[in-house]
Write an enzyme that holds these catalytic residues in place. Structure first.
Site, short mmCIF file in Angstrom:
data_model
loop_
_atom_site.label_atom_id
_atom_site.label_comp_id
_atom_site.label_asym_id
_atom_site.label_seq_id
_atom_site.Cartn_x
_atom_site.Cartn_y
_atom_site.Cartn_z
N HIS A 83 0.80 -1.17 -0.17
CA HIS A 83 0.10 -0.02 0.01
C HIS A 83 0.85 1.21 -0.07
CE1 HIS A 83 -3.54 2.68 0.96
NE2 HIS A 83 -2.76 3.21 1.65
N ASP A 162 -15.34 1.62 7.01
CA ASP A 162 -14.50 2.85 6.50
C ASP A 162 -15.26 3.65 5.86
OD1 ASP A 162 -11.79 4.15 6.30
OD2 ASP A 162 -11.94 3.52 4.31
N ARG A 169 -15.65 12.03 7.34
CA ARG A 169 -14.30 12.78 7.57
C ARG A 169 -14.19 13.66 6.54
NH1 ARG A 169 -10.10 8.25 7.58
NH2 ARG A 169 -8.57 9.91 7.88
N SER A 184 -8.23 3.62 9.06
CA SER A 184 -8.92 3.30 7.45
C SER A 184 -8.07 2.64 6.71
CB SER A 184 -9.04 4.87 7.20
OG SER A 184 -9.09 4.92 5.70
N LYS A 188 -8.71 -1.79 5.67
CA LYS A 188 -8.79 -2.56 4.46
C LYS A 188 -7.84 -3.53 4.17
CE LYS A 188 -9.32 1.72 2.96
NZ LYS A 188 -9.42 3.05 2.54
N1 URA Z 1 -6.09 6.66 2.70
C1 URA Z 1 -7.13 5.88 3.18
O1 URA Z 1 -7.50 4.80 2.91
N2 URA Z 1 -7.70 6.47 4.40
C2 URA Z 1 -7.14 7.66 4.87
O2 URA Z 1 -7.70 8.04 5.88
C3 URA Z 1 -6.10 8.10 4.21
C4 URA Z 1 -5.63 7.70 3.16
#
Ligand code: URA
Length: 451
Positions: A83, A162, A169, A184, A188
């Site tokens: 990621h 999320d 947010r 967040s 995932k």
């Molecule tokens: N990427 C995400 O998936 N969530 C966040 O809060 C910030 C960047």
């Protein structure tokens, strides 16, 4: 559960229990907790923070709010996930995933679309004619069995909490909060089934985290939560002061990723694209190396990096990307993919008006201009032009003369009229020092590694 009580306890700085966090997340997922209460809670978290234990609980509760993928039935080595926190010109996934797959490490990589000046891997992949990112998890596992890796869009079934929280947010000024960012991202990743995770935490003008201190704080917490959840997690903090590589824009970045992977004797002859950024290549090798170490394929980062370099040079990484593209509906060969990628109908060169030495290129400015040119979107509903973008003709460390081309704008049809204004802003993003003030440039983008 009493939502008001949980909001009040967080407002007063009290550490919430695991049960309180799980029930609040469940209420957000089912819609039982209305947006106004969820928003109030987010703001309380923004100001009062979460302890390490609360952040881990929030992450796990969000992971468990939807489906989780089981990749333990894949043949061979355990799957690795990767990621990036996002940046300008960030096409590392398109290079790192094939390198890992070529080393026998399976990767089912789920990516998002771009929003704002930071690009999204799904948009890049969709610039390849025929390429499907909307595969189901079962279909993706089929591609994985065949090609060694699959590159797909984020499944809506994963971590639905999320999705709900991120939307709030975004409109309540609570995005920039480390515990919320960590929960967040990691909810995932943990739901996606990788048995180890390699994170590229970007730092600099084109990144979410502008300073090394904030990037380190985010990286440490991401690693702590991944490890706390039982999934070995590594973070590489890398510079995003200047855009990554030479290309910014969807099809342009796919082209650059392919040309990074292709062995020299297979590179297309076009001078225009005959450039590779050694710092970008080094970052990809480093990220892939961490994936190999995590999986026990190599005993040290340096051995793993040597192995990744051999894979790159042999063309095995290129062949893997070719297989992935073909298996997901794209052209059958990389050379056919390069031919099929959309090309802008107009280009406009940005010329240097001074002589000197390029010491910096502001990634955020380049990312914003590229977005306005059509390479990205400001709102989720915006459509993007896959061919649009900015090609850097020089990178920091190079000297230029007055009148030399420093960047090339790839414009959408009819985009010519605004070209001069875009060019002025792109030109202003370059810092060019008199050669007499020649400054030593960094030889690597890696700022730190946290494991
Ligand atoms: N990427 C995400 O998936 N969530 C966040 O809060 C910030 C960047």
């Amino acid at each position: 559960m009493n939502a008001v009580e949980i909001i009040a306890r967080k407002r007063d700085g009290v550490e919430l229990t695991t049960e309180e966090i799980y029930s609040f997340v469940a209420g957000i997922t089912t819609g039982e907790i209305p947006d106004y209460q969820a928003s109030a809670w987010l703001m309380a978290v923004y100001f009062k923070g979460l302890s390490h234990r609360e952040t881990l609980d929030l992450t796990l509760a969000m992971r468990d709010s939807g489906e989780t993928i089981d990749l333990s039935d894949l043949p061979g080595l355990p799957a690795v996930d990767k990621h990036s926190t996002g940046g300008v010109g960030d096409k590392t996934t398109l290079v790192v995933v094939p390198l890992l797959a070529a080393a026998g490490v399976p990767v089912l990589k789920m990516s998002g679309r771009g929003l704002g000046y930071s690009g999204g891997t799904v948009d890049k992949l969709e610039s390849i004619p025929g390429f499907r990112t909307d595969l189901s998890v079962a279909e993706a596992k089929g591609v994985l069995a065949d090609a060694g890796a699959a590159l797909i869009g984020q499944s809506a079934e994963l971590a639905p909490a999320d999705k709900a929280l991120y939307a709030l947010r975004d409109v309540t000024a609570t995005v920039e909060c480390i515990p919320l960012i960590v929960a967040s991202i990691m909810s995932k990743k943990l739901a996606a089934g990788g048995r180890s995770i390699v994170l590229d935490v970007k730092c600099g003008s084109g990144a979410f985290m502008k300073t090394p201190e904030s990037a380190r704080a985010l990286a440490r917490e991401l690693v702590r939560v991944g490890n706390g959840a039982g999934v070995p997690t590594y973070a590489v903090i890398s510079s995003m002061e200047a855009p990554l590589g030479f290309m910014i824009g969807n099809a342009l970045e796919v082209r650059e990723a392919i040309e990074t992977l292709l062995p020299d004797d297979e590179l297309p002859g076009s001078e225009c694209y005959f450039r590779r950024d050694p710092l970008f290549t080094d970052l990809c090798l480093t990220l892939a190396a961490h994936g190999l170490v995590a999986n026990g394929v190599a005993s040290s980062e340096s051995k793993a990096k040597d192995l990744c370099f051999q894979i790159l040079q042999s063309g095995a990484g290129a062949r893997k990307l070719e297989k992935i593209i073909a298996a997901q509906g794209g052209p059958l060969t990389l050379s056919a993919t390069l031919d099929a990628l959309p090309v802008a109908s107009e280009t406009f060169d940005v010329l240097s008006d001074v002589a000197g030495f390029v010491t910096g290129i502001n990634a955020e400015t380049i990312g914003r201009v590229a977005t306005e040119m059509g390479a990205g979107r400001f709102r989720k509903s915006d459509t993007i032009d896959p061919a649009a973008g900015i090609e850097l003709l020089v990178k920091p460390g190079k000297s230029v003369q007055i009148g030399d081309g420093i960047a090339r704008l790839h414009l959408k049809a009819g985009g010519g009229p605004g070209a001069a204004a875009f060019a002025a802003r792109v030109g202003a993003a370059f810092t060019i020092a008199p050669v007499a003030q020649h400054v030593a440039m960094p030889r690597s983008l890696i700022i730190a590694t946290i494991s």
